[in-house]
Write a protein that holds these residues in place. Sequence first.
Motif, PDB file in Angstrom:
ATOM      1  N   VAL A  28       0.752  -1.585   0.199  1.00  0.00           N
ATOM      2  CA  VAL A  28      -0.301   0.532  -0.157  1.00  0.00           C
ATOM      3  C   VAL A  28       0.707   1.221  -0.089  1.00  0.00           C
ATOM      4  O   VAL A  28       1.478   1.544   0.953  1.00  0.00           O
ATOM      5  CB  VAL A  28      -0.763   0.013   1.384  1.00  0.00           C
ATOM      6  CG1 VAL A  28      -1.642   0.579   0.743  1.00  0.00           C
ATOM      7  CG2 VAL A  28      -1.739  -1.395   1.062  1.00  0.00           C
ATOM      8  N   PRO A  29       0.567   2.243  -0.715  1.00  0.00           N
ATOM      9  CA  PRO A  29       1.356   2.925  -1.256  1.00  0.00           C
ATOM     10  C   PRO A  29       1.357   3.994   0.088  1.00  0.00           C
ATOM     11  O   PRO A  29       2.718   4.841   0.543  1.00  0.00           O
ATOM     12  CB  PRO A  29       1.592   3.921  -2.386  1.00  0.00           C
ATOM     13  CG  PRO A  29       0.109   3.045  -2.465  1.00  0.00           C
ATOM     14  CD  PRO A  29       0.404   1.902  -2.007  1.00  0.00           C
ATOM     15  N   GLN A  30       0.862   4.287   0.666  1.00  0.00           N
ATOM     16  CA  GLN A  30       0.492   5.179   1.823  1.00  0.00           C
ATOM     17  C   GLN A  30       1.238   4.730   2.496  1.00  0.00           C
ATOM     18  O   GLN A  30       1.884   5.546   4.047  1.00  0.00           O
ATOM     19  CB  GLN A  30      -1.584   5.299   1.890  1.00  0.00           C
ATOM     20  CG  GLN A  30      -2.177   6.749   1.502  1.00  0.00           C
ATOM     21  CD  GLN A  30      -2.312   5.390   0.167  1.00  0.00           C
ATOM     22  OE1 GLN A  30      -1.673   4.413  -0.007  1.00  0.00           O
ATOM     23  NE2 GLN A  30      -3.820   5.296  -0.765  1.00  0.00           N
ATOM     24  N   LEU A  31       1.481   3.547   2.818  1.00  0.00           N
ATOM     25  CA  LEU A  31       2.878   3.104   4.560  1.00  0.00           C
ATOM     26  C   LEU A  31       3.869   3.235   4.191  1.00  0.00           C
ATOM     27  O   LEU A  31       5.015   2.615   4.658  1.00  0.00           O
ATOM     28  CB  LEU A  31       1.828   1.604   4.320  1.00  0.00           C
ATOM     29  CG  LEU A  31       0.835   1.447   4.548  1.00  0.00           C
ATOM     30  CD1 LEU A  31      -0.021   0.153   5.013  1.00  0.00           C
ATOM     31  CD2 LEU A  31       0.185   2.786   5.596  1.00  0.00           C
ATOM     32  N   LEU A  32       4.334   4.313   2.679  1.00  0.00           N
ATOM     33  CA  LEU A  32       5.472   3.838   2.668  1.00  0.00           C
ATOM     34  C   LEU A  32       6.170   4.891   3.002  1.00  0.00           C
ATOM     35  O   LEU A  32       7.952   4.294   3.289  1.00  0.00           O
ATOM     36  CB  LEU A  32       6.173   3.691   0.987  1.00  0.00           C
ATOM     37  CG  LEU A  32       5.380   2.680  -0.266  1.00  0.00           C
ATOM     38  CD1 LEU A  32       5.608   3.061  -1.838  1.00  0.00           C
ATOM     39  CD2 LEU A  32       6.553   1.499  -0.095  1.00  0.00           C
ATOM     40  N   HIS A  33       6.189   5.851   3.872  1.00  0.00           N
ATOM     41  CA  HIS A  33       6.637   7.180   3.816  1.00  0.00           C
ATOM     42  C   HIS A  33       6.127   7.820   5.362  1.00  0.00           C
ATOM     43  O   HIS A  33       5.322   7.493   4.623  1.00  0.00           O
ATOM     44  CB  HIS A  33       7.183   8.329   3.360  1.00  0.00           C
ATOM     45  CG  HIS A  33       8.182   8.615   3.865  1.00  0.00           C
ATOM     46  ND1 HIS A  33       7.995   9.766   4.344  1.00  0.00           N
ATOM     47  CD2 HIS A  33       9.579   9.065   3.405  1.00  0.00           C
ATOM     48  CE1 HIS A  33       9.157  10.488   4.447  1.00  0.00           C
ATOM     49  NE2 HIS A  33       9.901  10.401   4.112  1.00  0.00           N
ATOM     50  N   ASP A  34       6.722   7.407   6.180  1.00  0.00           N
ATOM     51  CA  ASP A  34       6.167   8.059   7.946  1.00  0.00           C
ATOM     52  C   ASP A  34       5.330   9.585   7.220  1.00  0.00           C
ATOM     53  O   ASP A  34       3.658   9.857   8.350  1.00  0.00           O
ATOM     54  CB  ASP A  34       6.624   8.533   9.015  1.00  0.00           C
ATOM     55  CG  ASP A  34       7.675   6.993   9.763  1.00  0.00           C
ATOM     56  OD1 ASP A  34       6.889   6.064   8.706  1.00  0.00           O
ATOM     57  OD2 ASP A  34       8.286   7.150  10.616  1.00  0.00           O
ATOM     58  N   ASP A  35       5.182  10.104   6.512  1.00  0.00           N
ATOM     59  CA  ASP A  35       4.941  11.236   6.047  1.00  0.00           C
ATOM     60  C   ASP A  35       3.720  10.788   5.779  1.00  0.00           C
ATOM     61  O   ASP A  35       2.006  11.820   5.655  1.00  0.00           O
ATOM     62  CB  ASP A  35       5.711  12.267   4.908  1.00  0.00           C
ATOM     63  CG  ASP A  35       6.650  13.648   5.241  1.00  0.00           C
ATOM     64  OD1 ASP A  35       7.186  12.940   6.394  1.00  0.00           O
ATOM     65  OD2 ASP A  35       7.147  13.824   4.523  1.00  0.00           O
ATOM     66  N   MET A  36       2.630   9.859   5.838  1.00  0.00           N
ATOM     67  CA  MET A  36       2.113   9.782   4.600  1.00  0.00           C
ATOM     68  C   MET A  36       0.642   9.057   6.305  1.00  0.00           C
ATOM     69  O   MET A  36      -0.259   8.599   6.148  1.00  0.00           O
ATOM     70  CB  MET A  36       1.936   8.691   3.561  1.00  0.00           C
ATOM     71  CG  MET A  36       2.187   9.126   2.769  1.00  0.00           C
ATOM     72  SD  MET A  36       1.901  10.881   2.004  1.00  0.00           S
ATOM     73  CE  MET A  36      -0.208  10.306   1.657  1.00  0.00           C
ATOM     74  N   LEU A  37       1.162   9.305   7.364  1.00  0.00           N
ATOM     75  CA  LEU A  37       0.664   8.218   8.598  1.00  0.00           C
ATOM     76  C   LEU A  37       0.299   8.993   9.426  1.00  0.00           C
ATOM     77  O   LEU A  37       1.168   9.766   9.583  1.00  0.00           O
ATOM     78  CB  LEU A  37       1.363   7.186   8.880  1.00  0.00           C
ATOM     79  CG  LEU A  37       2.244   5.914   7.811  1.00  0.00           C
ATOM     80  CD1 LEU A  37       3.004   5.238   8.999  1.00  0.00           C
ATOM     81  CD2 LEU A  37       0.559   4.839   7.747  1.00  0.00           C
TER      82      LEU A  37
ATOM     83  N   PRO B 252       9.116   1.873   5.006  1.00  0.00           N
ATOM     84  CA  PRO B 252       9.991   1.486   4.729  1.00  0.00           C
ATOM     85  C   PRO B 252      11.231   2.441   4.204  1.00  0.00           C
ATOM     86  O   PRO B 252      12.097   2.407   4.649  1.00  0.00           O
ATOM     87  CB  PRO B 252       9.690   0.619   3.847  1.00  0.00           C
ATOM     88  CG  PRO B 252       8.279  -0.223   4.239  1.00  0.00           C
ATOM     89  CD  PRO B 252       7.773   1.111   5.058  1.00  0.00           C
ATOM     90  N   LEU B 253      10.562   3.522   4.022  1.00  0.00           N
ATOM     91  CA  LEU B 253      11.144   4.281   2.999  1.00  0.00           C
ATOM     92  C   LEU B 253      11.473   5.941   3.486  1.00  0.00           C
ATOM     93  O   LEU B 253      13.023   6.042   3.974  1.00  0.00           O
ATOM     94  CB  LEU B 253      10.381   5.272   1.782  1.00  0.00           C
ATOM     95  CG  LEU B 253      10.106   4.959   1.105  1.00  0.00           C
ATOM     96  CD1 LEU B 253       8.920   6.186  -0.106  1.00  0.00           C
ATOM     97  CD2 LEU B 253      10.937   4.428   0.368  1.00  0.00           C
ATOM     98  N   SER B 254      10.918   6.053   5.035  1.00  0.00           N
ATOM     99  CA  SER B 254      11.706   6.448   6.793  1.00  0.00           C
ATOM    100  C   SER B 254      12.672   5.839   7.136  1.00  0.00           C
ATOM    101  O   SER B 254      13.522   6.303   7.876  1.00  0.00           O
ATOM    102  CB  SER B 254      11.101   6.298   6.924  1.00  0.00           C
ATOM    103  OG  SER B 254       9.501   7.505   6.774  1.00  0.00           O
ATOM    104  N   ILE B 255      12.458   4.275   7.919  1.00  0.00           N
ATOM    105  CA  ILE B 255      13.329   4.099   8.033  1.00  0.00           C
ATOM    106  C   ILE B 255      14.838   3.846   7.341  1.00  0.00           C
ATOM    107  O   ILE B 255      15.585   4.283   7.370  1.00  0.00           O
ATOM    108  CB  ILE B 255      12.789   1.430   8.459  1.00  0.00           C
ATOM    109  CG1 ILE B 255      11.696   2.048   9.520  1.00  0.00           C
ATOM    110  CG2 ILE B 255      14.280   0.918   8.251  1.00  0.00           C
ATOM    111  CD1 ILE B 255      11.360   0.945   9.679  1.00  0.00           C
ATOM    112  N   ALA B 256      14.318   3.467   6.074  1.00  0.00           N
ATOM    113  CA  ALA B 256      16.132   3.487   5.395  1.00  0.00           C
ATOM    114  C   ALA B 256      16.068   4.897   5.194  1.00  0.00           C
ATOM    115  O   ALA B 256      18.181   5.360   4.930  1.00  0.00           O
ATOM    116  CB  ALA B 256      15.640   3.402   3.025  1.00  0.00           C
TER     117      ALA B 256
END
Length: 259
Positions: free
Chosen positions: A1-10, A38-42
């Motif tokens: 789900v793309p909304q979960l890729l980055h903390d900005d979207m949570l 995932p993207l924010s952790i990276a």
Amino acid sequence: VPQLLHDDMLAEPQKQATRAALYPDVEPDQRARLPVSPLSIAERALDLVLAQNPGVAPFVIGGDHSTAWPVVAALARARRDRWAILQPDAHTDLLEHRLGVRYCFATWSYHANELFGRDGRLVQVGTRASGKDQAHWESTLGVRQFWAAECRAHPARTIDAIVAHLRAVGATGVYLSNDIDGTDAEHADATGTPEPWGLDPEWLVRLVRRVGGEIGLIGGDIIEGAPPPRQLPRGASRTTRLAARYLRETMAATLRAPL
């Protein structure tokens, strides 16, 4: 789900709940600052590495092209020179948002270009699947594009032009973000969106070597390999071998030493 890729979207309650599940043994005040998607952790991991050594050259295997975002975001925070991005890709990835999502495979280039101030340091090569033409993207966003038709029709001249452009914008180093669908589907069909009439692998290898030798690479990735063995048994093997070759060439060009 793309909304979960980055903390900005949570939403904050979701981040708090996820942090509690991911980091149950971390003190609450420390846990509140930790990333969960995932993207924010990276991004955080790369920030920590680059804080120790801003000259580290990252080599990354994707994933869809959103994987490039945490790398370029961290590099932008760590480096103070005029580095550039060279993006072999069939697509532009230049949407500001996709279905309301800020950071995903279709938007990362837009935001990377914003980090550069739209000054021509985002260079896209092999473009051919776009709802807008080259003039639109170059005039509105300040990117520089070399579409696949130009690369195929005038291979040597186009490599010269790419290197000349990187010099003209004052690039001190180049991050190579290599979407394998930039390569012609005849050679790389095991990807999410294979496209015909793309780049020839030998031409792209020559480009990587030339940019590495004359400008210098600061790292790179190979993105969007998606081999489904049951559907494309021969194509999967061919695409995987080509992806490995591209990554080896990227590492060799960065290190300026044969591998």
